[in-house]
Motif scaffolding. Structure first.
Motif, PDB file in Angstrom:
ATOM      1  N   LEU A  33      -8.341   5.105  -5.078  1.00  0.00           N
ATOM      2  CA  LEU A  33      -7.605   5.195  -6.335  1.00  0.00           C
ATOM      3  C   LEU A  33      -6.300   4.405  -6.349  1.00  0.00           C
ATOM      4  CD1 LEU A  33      -8.057   8.940  -7.246  1.00  0.00           C
ATOM      5  CD2 LEU A  33      -8.532   7.011  -8.758  1.00  0.00           C
ATOM      6  N   GLY A  34      -5.995   3.690  -5.280  1.00  0.00           N
ATOM      7  CA  GLY A  34      -4.702   3.023  -5.153  1.00  0.00           C
ATOM      8  C   GLY A  34      -4.467   2.021  -6.260  1.00  0.00           C
ATOM      9  N   PRO A  35      -3.214   1.670  -6.490  1.00  0.00           N
ATOM     10  CA  PRO A  35      -2.872   0.720  -7.542  1.00  0.00           C
ATOM     11  C   PRO A  35      -3.237  -0.697  -7.135  1.00  0.00           C
ATOM     12  CG  PRO A  35      -0.930   1.306  -6.300  1.00  0.00           C
ATOM     13  CD  PRO A  35      -2.040   2.136  -5.744  1.00  0.00           C
ATOM     14  N   SER A  36      -3.180  -1.592  -8.081  1.00  0.00           N
ATOM     15  CA  SER A  36      -3.489  -2.991  -7.795  1.00  0.00           C
ATOM     16  C   SER A  36      -2.342  -3.615  -7.001  1.00  0.00           C
ATOM     17  CB  SER A  36      -3.657  -3.748  -9.103  1.00  0.00           C
ATOM     18  OG  SER A  36      -2.396  -3.824  -9.750  1.00  0.00           O
ATOM     19  N   PRO A  37      -2.649  -4.720  -6.279  1.00  0.00           N
ATOM     20  CA  PRO A  37      -1.585  -5.390  -5.515  1.00  0.00           C
ATOM     21  C   PRO A  37      -0.404  -5.795  -6.389  1.00  0.00           C
ATOM     22  CG  PRO A  37      -3.714  -6.213  -4.874  1.00  0.00           C
ATOM     23  CD  PRO A  37      -3.958  -5.295  -6.034  1.00  0.00           C
ATOM     24  N   ALA A  38      -0.650  -6.041  -7.649  1.00  0.00           N
ATOM     25  CA  ALA A  38       0.453  -6.445  -8.535  1.00  0.00           C
ATOM     26  C   ALA A  38       1.505  -5.346  -8.619  1.00  0.00           C
ATOM     27  CB  ALA A  38      -0.087  -6.756  -9.929  1.00  0.00           C
ATOM     28  N   VAL A  39       1.040  -4.101  -8.691  1.00  0.00           N
ATOM     29  CA  VAL A  39       1.992  -2.988  -8.739  1.00  0.00           C
ATOM     30  C   VAL A  39       2.765  -2.919  -7.436  1.00  0.00           C
ATOM     31  CG1 VAL A  39       2.219  -0.498  -8.987  1.00  0.00           C
ATOM     32  CG2 VAL A  39       0.509  -1.730 -10.334  1.00  0.00           C
ATOM     33  N   ALA A  40       2.046  -3.103  -6.321  1.00  0.00           N
ATOM     34  CA  ALA A  40       2.705  -3.078  -5.023  1.00  0.00           C
ATOM     35  C   ALA A  40       3.798  -4.137  -4.956  1.00  0.00           C
ATOM     36  CB  ALA A  40       1.684  -3.297  -3.913  1.00  0.00           C
ATOM     37  N   ILE A  41       3.475  -5.313  -5.453  1.00  0.00           N
ATOM     38  CA  ILE A  41       4.459  -6.404  -5.401  1.00  0.00           C
ATOM     39  C   ILE A  41       5.676  -6.067  -6.254  1.00  0.00           C
ATOM     40  CG2 ILE A  41       4.830  -8.805  -6.119  1.00  0.00           C
ATOM     41  CD1 ILE A  41       1.893  -9.247  -5.004  1.00  0.00           C
ATOM     42  N   ALA A  42       5.447  -5.415  -7.377  1.00  0.00           N
ATOM     43  CA  ALA A  42       6.579  -5.015  -8.220  1.00  0.00           C
ATOM     44  C   ALA A  42       7.502  -4.053  -7.477  1.00  0.00           C
ATOM     45  CB  ALA A  42       6.067  -4.366  -9.503  1.00  0.00           C
ATOM     46  N   PHE A  43       6.901  -3.148  -6.729  1.00  0.00           N
ATOM     47  CA  PHE A  43       7.727  -2.202  -5.957  1.00  0.00           C
ATOM     48  C   PHE A  43       8.488  -2.901  -4.829  1.00  0.00           C
ATOM     49  CE2 PHE A  43       7.316   2.332  -6.929  1.00  0.00           C
ATOM     50  CZ  PHE A  43       6.434   2.279  -7.999  1.00  0.00           C
TER      51      PHE A  43
ATOM     52  N   TYR B 118       7.598   3.094  -0.243  1.00  0.00           N
ATOM     53  CA  TYR B 118       6.434   3.712  -0.870  1.00  0.00           C
ATOM     54  C   TYR B 118       5.277   2.715  -0.915  1.00  0.00           C
ATOM     55  CZ  TYR B 118       3.488   5.744  -4.534  1.00  0.00           C
ATOM     56  OH  TYR B 118       2.429   6.231  -5.259  1.00  0.00           O
ATOM     57  N   ALA B 119       5.598   1.487  -1.271  1.00  0.00           N
ATOM     58  CA  ALA B 119       4.554   0.464  -1.310  1.00  0.00           C
ATOM     59  C   ALA B 119       3.958   0.258   0.087  1.00  0.00           C
ATOM     60  CB  ALA B 119       5.132  -0.841  -1.835  1.00  0.00           C
ATOM     61  N   PHE B 120       4.822   0.186   1.094  1.00  0.00           N
ATOM     62  CA  PHE B 120       4.308  -0.022   2.460  1.00  0.00           C
ATOM     63  C   PHE B 120       3.469   1.167   2.917  1.00  0.00           C
ATOM     64  CE2 PHE B 120       7.752  -3.245   3.238  1.00  0.00           C
ATOM     65  CZ  PHE B 120       6.900  -4.271   3.616  1.00  0.00           C
ATOM     66  N   ALA B 121       3.823   2.364   2.489  1.00  0.00           N
ATOM     67  CA  ALA B 121       3.138   3.545   2.993  1.00  0.00           C
ATOM     68  C   ALA B 121       1.842   3.835   2.248  1.00  0.00           C
ATOM     69  CB  ALA B 121       4.071   4.756   2.930  1.00  0.00           C
ATOM     70  N   TRP B 122       1.845   3.639   0.935  1.00  0.00           N
ATOM     71  CA  TRP B 122       0.723   4.163   0.158  1.00  0.00           C
ATOM     72  C   TRP B 122       0.061   3.162  -0.773  1.00  0.00           C
ATOM     73  CZ3 TRP B 122      -1.543   8.454   1.580  1.00  0.00           C
ATOM     74  CH2 TRP B 122      -0.812   9.380   2.337  1.00  0.00           C
ATOM     75  N   MET B 123       0.328   1.885  -0.633  1.00  0.00           N
ATOM     76  CA  MET B 123      -0.360   0.921  -1.501  1.00  0.00           C
ATOM     77  C   MET B 123      -1.042  -0.124  -0.641  1.00  0.00           C
ATOM     78  SD  MET B 123       2.367   0.265  -4.531  1.00  0.00           S
ATOM     79  CE  MET B 123       3.229   1.598  -5.322  1.00  0.00           C
ATOM     80  N   GLU B 124      -2.144  -0.658  -1.195  1.00  0.00           N
ATOM     81  CA  GLU B 124      -2.864  -1.725  -0.508  1.00  0.00           C
ATOM     82  C   GLU B 124      -2.438  -3.057  -1.102  1.00  0.00           C
ATOM     83  OE1 GLU B 124      -5.042  -1.199   1.869  1.00  0.00           O
ATOM     84  OE2 GLU B 124      -5.667   0.900   1.643  1.00  0.00           O
ATOM     85  N   PHE B 125      -2.074  -3.982  -0.245  1.00  0.00           N
ATOM     86  CA  PHE B 125      -1.840  -5.341  -0.741  1.00  0.00           C
ATOM     87  C   PHE B 125      -1.997  -6.285   0.443  1.00  0.00           C
ATOM     88  CE2 PHE B 125       2.223  -3.461   0.348  1.00  0.00           C
ATOM     89  CZ  PHE B 125       2.846  -4.432   1.113  1.00  0.00           C
ATOM     90  N   PRO B 126      -2.362  -7.512   0.161  1.00  0.00           N
ATOM     91  CA  PRO B 126      -2.611  -8.441   1.272  1.00  0.00           C
ATOM     92  C   PRO B 126      -1.326  -8.692   2.079  1.00  0.00           C
ATOM     93  CG  PRO B 126      -2.771  -9.574  -0.862  1.00  0.00           C
ATOM     94  CD  PRO B 126      -2.654  -8.117  -1.150  1.00  0.00           C
ATOM     95  N   PRO B 190       1.405  14.455   2.557  1.00  0.00           N
ATOM     96  CA  PRO B 190      -0.030  14.755   2.481  1.00  0.00           C
ATOM     97  C   PRO B 190      -0.714  13.917   1.411  1.00  0.00           C
ATOM     98  CG  PRO B 190       1.262  16.778   2.522  1.00  0.00           C
ATOM     99  CD  PRO B 190       2.230  15.664   2.407  1.00  0.00           C
ATOM    100  N   ALA B 191      -1.794  13.267   1.793  1.00  0.00           N
ATOM    101  CA  ALA B 191      -2.497  12.365   0.868  1.00  0.00           C
ATOM    102  C   ALA B 191      -2.986  13.108  -0.363  1.00  0.00           C
ATOM    103  CB  ALA B 191      -3.655  11.705   1.600  1.00  0.00           C
TER     104      ALA B 191
END
Lengths: 458, 299
Positions: A33-43, B118-126, B190-191
């Motif tokens: 359910l995670g957000p898209s990479p675009a959201v991650a980049i915004a953060f 938060y992004a580093f802990a709980w988001m996926e990005f390349p 907790p996830a």
């Protein structure tokens, strides 16, 4: 306020920077359910911008800048780096940093370990930890002012020298009568012996030893000096040390006259066959008496220390001692950090292991050496490495504690970097080279951190 | 909870015959020696600061004539005159500069680092893992490396000497530690809590504000204390980037150091004023302080 200073008992592995990744790793990978990479980049964007412009770009810029001259127009290659390793002042700077890196981390870690172990044996450990830890909250600027006061030269103002002179005077009781000397001449019962004063004839019990001294400087006569009085003939070896000088003229040389004063606080030794068998100190009227001395003949001696100027302590802020003195202030600041970290590690050691060893008959030292220290080694390493990094970057304490005149002798790389680039030197080529040099020095620890973090994650 | 009281009963329970009366007496005496040593060490750590306080409350003439420890026989010499003089001399301006630098920096660091963490802990990005390793690497970069480049950058955009310039510099160099600390804490959330929020279709910024941030309070408190003290106590960055009208207390005091003997009244009272707020914070929040220190001790 009553909270324990060591807070939650983090096991050493976590103190070592390994975060508690266990529970989170799995859900993170299974998540859909995670957000898209675009959201991650915004953060991430604000942090990335700041780190990019203020930290990463300057590293690249400094490396380039270090290859140019002071104004930044002429390419000098590695010339600035050559200066770092050839200039005399720079070499002193590097030598100082070397002393810092070798001495300070060892002292801080050892003290932290000792404190952590000892606090377990007192009931007021929380108070002790708070006191020792407190300097961590204080600015290095304020700590510098605090230690400038401690290190003041005059024993009347600086605490360090006040303590030193008190201790010194307690043990050697040197009142200090510089330039005073024995009355000379054939009639005189005493003579100079390489700075000390000795009786010419062996002295025996029952016969007062007369020691006339001349040349006591005006103003150095102690205020508690009383008129000299030859002691009553008693059982033991006794005598008088006095200032054989009658103010206003008159008086007989070598004899105690009415107005002549005794010299209090003189150390007197009874010497037999070259061995000091007894030591005493003269009273206010200059008299002295050896208690319980075996019968026989002795040479009575006033050792040289009586005739040296009063001890004034050490010149902490002078060119020789300045670096050790500043390291002392550094230790004062950081010992609490080491203590708290090590105490937390100590609390995490299983008590049964220690108990088992004790029941098997191990001494406390063996338990400490063979069990406690090995189990603590990860924490000790963290403290040690943190201190190495801190000593490499040390700036404020040196800048504040070292008086301007001895700053060349106390100099360290971080301070020199500031001096050549901003503090009047205005040579930003050399300044850049120094900052890159500093970065290279911490590079191994950067790699170490990354490795340790990766190990903790997997 | 001393180990002496802890070991003795255990020894008796297991019936070890060696721990008799004699060894108890030895323990007592040894314990007494430890007490004395610890009291001396405690004094060693306490007395220098006490000295600063006394010196700050005596006139320059008295300070130049005798050591501060003579106060025990002459308590009447204490005065607040140095503090009155200091406040009249415009030192208050540098106090407010310190506040104006420290408070925004602390808020900015917490906000920006929490988002990134938060992004580093709980988001996926390349490139997530690699870029976090870069953050770990940046933890110990010496600030000296940025002084010259940022000074010329600030000169170019016209903010050299200003408070925003100082704040931004502090913020950037506070970020690696802050991101590291918070990310390691957020990872432990907790996830299921996040899954539930995401399942409900809550946008990420709302999850961040109403789930992650509140749950992260202990770590954020630790970070806040640390960051606050770090900036409050800084001298080097202020020395380079703050011009005299924007200078914080540390720089204002440093400029008086050259005539230490004659300025001891200003220096001692100023130094003491500058450390009151850190000390209050330290005593009030020491638990968070220690936690932050432990969690970030790779720094």
């Amino acid at each position: 306020m009553t909270e324990r200073l060591d807070g939650p008992q983090v096991p050493p592995a976590e103190i070592a920077g390994g975060p508690s990744t266990g529970p989170a790793e799995t859900p993170r990978k299974q998540r859909r359910l995670g957000p898209s990479p675009a959201v991650a980049i915004a953060f991430l964007l604000p942090a990335a911008l700041l780190l990019g412009i203020w930290v990463v770009y300057p590293i690249v810029y400094s490396i380039f800048r270090s290859l140019f001259d002071s104004v930044g127009t002429g390419f000098v290659g590695l010339g600035n780096y050559a200066t770092i390793f050839t200039d005399g002042g720079m070499l002193t700077t590097i030598r100082n940093n070397l002393i810092w890196v070798v001495v300070a981390p060892i002292v801080v870690t050892t003290l932290g370990l000792i404190f952590a172990v000892l606090t377990e044996r007192i009931r007021w450990s929380t108070a002790f930890k708070l006191i020792v830890f407190m300097p961590m909250a204080v600015s290095l600027m304020a700590a510098g002012v605090i230690f400038r006061l401690v290190y003041e030269q005059s024993p009347d103002k600086g605490l360090a020298n006040a303590v030193l002179t008190t201790v010194h005077d307690t043990f050697s009781s040197s009142q200090g009568y510089p330039e005073a000397r024995p009355r000379e001449g054939d009639q005189s019962p005493v003579a100079d012996d390489g700075g000390a004063v000795v009786t010419k004839q062996p002295a025996q019990a029952g016969q007062p030893v007369m020691i006339p001294i001349v040349g006591v400087k005006q103003g150095l006569m102690p205020t508690d000096a009383q008129p000299a009085k030859a002691p009553a003939v008693g059982d033991g070896l006794s005598g008088v040390v006095w200032f054989d000088f009658t103010p206003g003229g008159g008086g007989t040389s070598g004899a105690v006259d009415g107005s002549e004063k005794g010299l209090p606080g003189m150390t007197v030794e009874a010497v037999q066959n070259g061995q000091v068998t007894a030591t005493t100190t003269t009273a206010g009227d200059g008299s002295f008496q050896f208690e319980g001395l075996a019968a026989g003949s002795y040479v009575v001696r006033l050792p040289k220390s009586n005739f040296e100027a009063a001890y004034g302590g050490l010149s902490w802020l002078g060119p020789t001692l300045i670096t050790p003195a500043i390291i002392g202030a550094f230790v004062w600041v950081w010992a609490g950090f080491a203590m708290v970290l090590i105490a937390a590690g100590l609390a995490a050691i299983p008590r049964d292991a220690l108990e088992a060893a004790r029941i098997d008959g191990a001494t406390e030292w063996q338990v400490f050496r063979k069990i406690t220290v090995p189990l603590l080694s990860p924490v000790l390493l963290v403290v040690f490495v943190t201190m190495i990094i801190n000593t490499l970057k040390v700036f404020d304490l040196v800048f504040i504690i070292a008086p301007a005149s001895v700053q060349p002798q106390a100099n360290v790389i971080a301070l020199e970097m500031w001096r050549v680039s901003f503090g009047g030197g205005n040579n930003q080529g050399l300044g850049s080279a120094l900052s890159v040099f500093l970065l290279i020095l911490v590079l191994p620890f950067m790699i170490m951190n990354i490795r340790r973090f990766k190990r903790g994650e997997s | 909870m001393t180990s002496a009281t802890a070991t003795a009963p255990t020894g008796l329970e297991t019936g070890a015959p060696r721990r008799g009366l004699a060894s108890k007496i030895v323990d007592r005496i040894g314990g007494g020696a430890v007490q004395v040593i610890m009291i001396l060490l405690g004094l060693f750590w306490l007395v220098p600061t006490l000295g600063l306080l006394v010196v700050s409350m005596r006139t320059t003439q008295v300070n130049n004539a005798e050591g501060w420890w003579t106060i025990f026989t002459k308590p009447a010499e204490l005065t607040l005159q140095n503090y009155a003089d200091l406040l009249a001399s415009g030192f208050t301006a540098s106090f407010w500069n310190t506040v104006a630098i420290t408070v925004p920096t602390t808020i900015l660091v917490i906000g920006i680092a929490a988002m990134a963490a938060y992004a580093f802990a709980w988001m996926e990005f390349p490139g997530r893992d690699l870029s976090f390793l870069v953050v770990v690497g940046l933890l110990i970069v010496p600030i000296q490396i940025a002084l010259i480049p940022i000074a010329s950058f600030y000169g170019g955009i016209g903010i050299f000497g200003s408070i925003p310039g100082v704040v931004l510099f502090h913020t950037a160099f506070g970020l690696p530690f802050a991101i590291f600390l918070l990310r390691n804490f957020f990872v432990g959330i907790p996830a299921s809590l996040l899954e539930a929020a995401r399942m409900d279709g809550a946008p990420e910024w709302r999850i961040f504000v109403s789930v992650v941030f509140p749950l992260g309070k202990p770590a954020i408190a630790s970070l806040g204390i640390f960051q606050f003290l770090w900036v409050w106590n800084d001298m080097l960055i202020a020395l380079v980037f703050a011009n005299p009208e924007n200078q914080p207390m540390t720089k204002a005091l440093q400029s008086q150091m050259r005539q230490f003997g004659s300025n001891v009244d200003i220096l001692s009272s100023g130094a003491f004023l500058s450390l009151i707020i850190p000390l209050v914070l330290f005593f009030a929040f020491q638990r968070y302080f220690v936690q932050g220190m432990m969690a970030g001790s790779v720094k």
